[in-house]
Design an enzyme around this catalytic site. Structure first.
Site, short mmCIF file in Angstrom:
data_model
loop_
_atom_site.label_atom_id
_atom_site.label_comp_id
_atom_site.label_asym_id
_atom_site.label_seq_id
_atom_site.Cartn_x
_atom_site.Cartn_y
_atom_site.Cartn_z
N GLU A 82 38.31 -14.15 -71.38
CA GLU A 82 37.00 -14.56 -70.93
C GLU A 82 36.11 -15.01 -72.09
OE1 GLU A 82 34.86 -11.59 -68.80
OE2 GLU A 82 33.30 -13.00 -68.22
N ASP A 83 36.15 -14.28 -73.19
CA ASP A 83 35.18 -14.50 -74.26
C ASP A 83 35.72 -15.24 -75.48
OD1 ASP A 83 33.42 -13.21 -72.67
OD2 ASP A 83 33.56 -11.27 -73.69
#
Ligand code: MN
Length: 732
Positions: A82-83
């Protein structure tokens, strides 16, 4: 649960894992750590700390639950997809499919969090996904819970509105899920953290009150503890006596329930005794009760009857020194591990490396998902919250099986728990030998035997009676199905009527390309859905009929408009003699069996494929139809039709007569004198000068018919005259 180090290092995690898995895959964990450190490099949390501290702490919490390396590696890597720029393919090459699937499932969950505008829909969809993923691999939910727990611990760095929103969601959903999965350590910590954000003043006041009494608590604790240890030692029971400050949120709830404030240490201190065997648990409780008398009704045997989350323990409250009651829990070491780590303990001890598919807690997740399929976000959250509600009631089947229900559950919930069909046909139950109705609330220890009837079926008000998610969703599904069937019937009838006006028929179109086009245009899947939409009044039958016959009859737009106008005016000219209460769109027709007249007492029934049949109340067929009250619909004669009396109904009469001169002339005179017409007459001359006549007359209404009958009975040679069929009672 072990204290989390202030700043978790990978070495802490490896040490912790090695204790319960001496042959652990150290290389995997080190690799995951280095990978996470590289990818998150330069990222910082709102606290100003390096981002890496978050995945490290999550991994530590998972190690403390004694999970396997795959789960812990997933904890270290859970925010990578996600990051950071990392892809799933890359991750799979590095760590294999198991870790990658876990992280992917978690990423899908959190990516969804921001993509919806409605908070409730997002919440519901999120949890549905979470639960769904967890039934495949329970580690998904465990990593998610660890993630949320660390986020709650560091919540003070967010804006106050975000703090409250996240705390509320955690308290309403995540803590109860942790509880339902039996992970007491996470549930407790989450609740206390949430409490501090949601009720900061109360939390502070309570903490102050407790710390003010800490000296007294210490003294009292030492005293009781040595008494308890002495009691155990004397009996030769090996055990550990732990005194504990109950967790803040539960103290607050208890005080709130009793409407009091902290008065003494008895309000927040409790004891726990941990022994080796189940036998020791009961022996210890017996000895304690000899020392201090138990409070009646407060002895709970969760060893014999475990909670649905598999929690086991003996609970008792005794009247201690100076008459103050206090609580003691007694359990074995295994039970204690399960109370703290729940499904995680089960998963890591018993079925290492495989899916705990037989676990009742997973079965609960699955059943929740099954029963809420197709429900709206609101309905799903309702079900979830009802099922997560921790207060339980335990009841017995006649065979002695224990079933647990949320407090407030009724006999109807019990019936649906036994079987869906039992629920649908439930009329009541024998509760401890006494007959009670459906809505009766269950209480602890009830022995419940459900009574069913073939004639019974679900009703709308059952949705208020049933309290469990399962029962409510089953009832809703039944009602929806039934409602749709009705709508399809009515819709088909309406459409057929319109098509007939246009010299066409449904048969000609069913399965055709025109229908397919129409379905696509309305975003519908099947013909049935179209008929239902017509039946529900969402789509006008006339418009559908016009669209279908467009190609047949007309080919330019102007013609279509004319055509539609014709259809509409035809519909309005056919002013109905009957009105259906509540829904003017039903197609209504007079039942042939009893042919009721205006003014007569009537009742409507929705029939399969025909619309609404209107019967006379006294029609023998009605008595059979009354077994299907859900098909009954209120109808009445339209007031305009009654006032104008323009319509005439044909009625069949049967007569027996004695042959005499001028008989036919007399009856035709009698009928004509009431202003009625004979439309058919058939004479049967019988034996011995007697015969029968069957004739049809047109009458205005019931009174009109009655006057005609009176006139006919006055005719000298008429022996008997009756309206055909309807008024004779069927043989009992
Ligand atoms: Mn995270």
């Amino acid at each position: 649960m072990m204290e989390t180090p202030a700043k978790v290092r990978i070495e802490d995690i490896l040490d912790r894992v090695e204790r319960y898995r001496p042959d652990m895959d150290e290389a995997l964990l080190r690799h995951a750590y280095v990978f996470a450190a590289t990818r998150h490099k330069g990222q910082v949390r709102r606290s100003g700390e390096a981002y890496l501290i978050h995945p490290l702490t999550v991994a530590w919490i998972l190690a403390d639950m004694e999970l396997d390396e795959v789960a812990i590696a997933a904890g270290l890597l859970h925010d990578i997809l996600e990051d950071t720029e990392t892809t799933a393919e890359e991750m799979e090459l590095e760590f294999g499919p198991a870790v990658t699937r876990l992280v992917e499932a978690l990423t899908k969950l959190s990516s969804f969090e921001s993509s919806f505008t409605s908070r409730e829909a997002t919440e519901a969809e999120n949890f549905r996904r979470l639960l769904l993923a967890s039934t495949d691999d329970v580690r998904v939910i465990l990593v998610k819970l660890a993630d949320r727990l660390h986020n709650m611990r560091t919540l003070n760095f967010l804006r106050p509105e975000r703090q409250v929103a996240i705390a509320r969601e955690t308290l309403e959903i995540y803590a109860p899920i942790a509880n339902r999965l039996g992970i007491g350590s996470i549930k407790t910590e989450m609740e206390d953290l949430c409490f501090r954000y949601l009720h900061p003043r109360e939390a502070e006041r309570l903490e102050r009150a407790i710390s003010e009494r800490s000296e007294a608590a210490q003294k009292w604790f030492t005293e009781i503890r040595s008494t308890l240890a002495g009691v155990l030692e004397e009996a030769g029971i090996e055990g550990e006596v732990l005194g504990r400050v109950k967790h803040l949120y539960s103290v607050w709830q208890k005080l709130k329930r009793q409407g009091v404030d902290v008065e003494s240490v008895f309000d927040f201190l409790a004891f726990r005794i941990i022994v080796s065997t189940v036998g020791d648990c009961y022996a210890a409780m017996g000895l304690i009760h000899q020392k201090w008398p138990p409070v009646p009704g407060r002895i709970k045997d969760y060893i014999a009857i475990p909670k649905p989350n598999a929690y086991q323990s003996l609970h008792t409250t005794v009247i201690g020194p100076e008459g103050h009651p206090f609580e003691i829990q007694i359990r074995t070491h295994d039970m204690h591990a399960i109370a703290e780590h729940g499904i995680a303990a089960h998963w890591s001890y018993k079925e290492r490396g495989s899916k705990p598919t037989d676990d009742s807690r997973i079965a609960w997740l699955r059943s929740l998902l099954d029963t809420t399929q197709g429900s709206s976000p609101r309905e799903f959250l309702d079900s979830l919250k009802v099922d997560l509600y921790p207060e339980e009631v335990y009841c017995f089947t006649p065979k002695g099986d224990v079933l647990s229900f949320p407090r407030g559950a009724t006999v109807l919930d019990f019936a649906y728990r036994v079987h869906t069909e039992v629920g649908h046909h439930c009329v009541g139950a024998t509760l401890n030998g006494r007959w009670v109705p459906l809505r009766t609330e269950l209480t602890n220890g009830d022995i419940v035997e459900i009574t069913t009837s073939n004639q019974q079926r679900p009703h709308h008000d059952w949705l208020e009676i049933a309290r469990t998610g399962k029962a409510r969703s089953r009832i809703r599904a039944w009602l929806k199905r039934e409602e749709k069937e009705r709508a399809v019937e009515v819709g088909r009838k309406l459409l057929e009527k319109e098509l007939r006006r246009l010299d066409s028929s449904w048969k000609r179109f069913s399965g055709s390309e025109e229908i397919q086009e129409l379905l696509t245009g309305h975003g519908l899947a099947r013909e049935e859905d179209l008929l239902a939409a017509i039946g529900f009044g969402k789509i006008a039958a006339a418009a559908v009929a016009a669209a279908l016959t467009r190609h047949e009859a007309v080919d330019d737009e102007e013609a279509i408009r004319t055509h539609l106008r014709e259809v509409q005016s035809a519909a309005s000219q056919d002013a109905p003699v009957l009105e259906v209460t509540g829904d003017a769109d039903f197609l209504v027709y007079i039942a042939r069996c009893c042919n009721p007249l205006p003014g007569e007492d009537i009742v409507g029934f929705v029939t399969r494929g025909k619309g609404v049949a209107v019967h006379s109340r006294s029609c023998p067929n009605v008595r059979n139809l009354l077994y299907h009250p859900e098909r009954e619909i209120e109808v009445r004669w339209s007031t305009s039709a009654m006032a104008e009396r323009r319509t005439r109904s044909r009625v069949d009469l049967d007569m027996t007569y004695r042959d005499g001169p001028g008989f036919l002339a007399s009856i035709s005179h009698a009928i004509a004198s009431e202003g009625a017409n004979i439309v058919r007459c058939h004479l049967n001359a019988g034996e011995g000068g007697r015969g029968t006549v069957s004739l049809s007359v047109e009458v205005r209404d019931k009174d009109h018919l009655n006057r005609i009958l009176e006139r006919l009975r006055d005719v000298e040679d008429v022996l008997e005259v009756e309206r055909r069929g309807a008024f004779r009672r069927a043989a009992p």
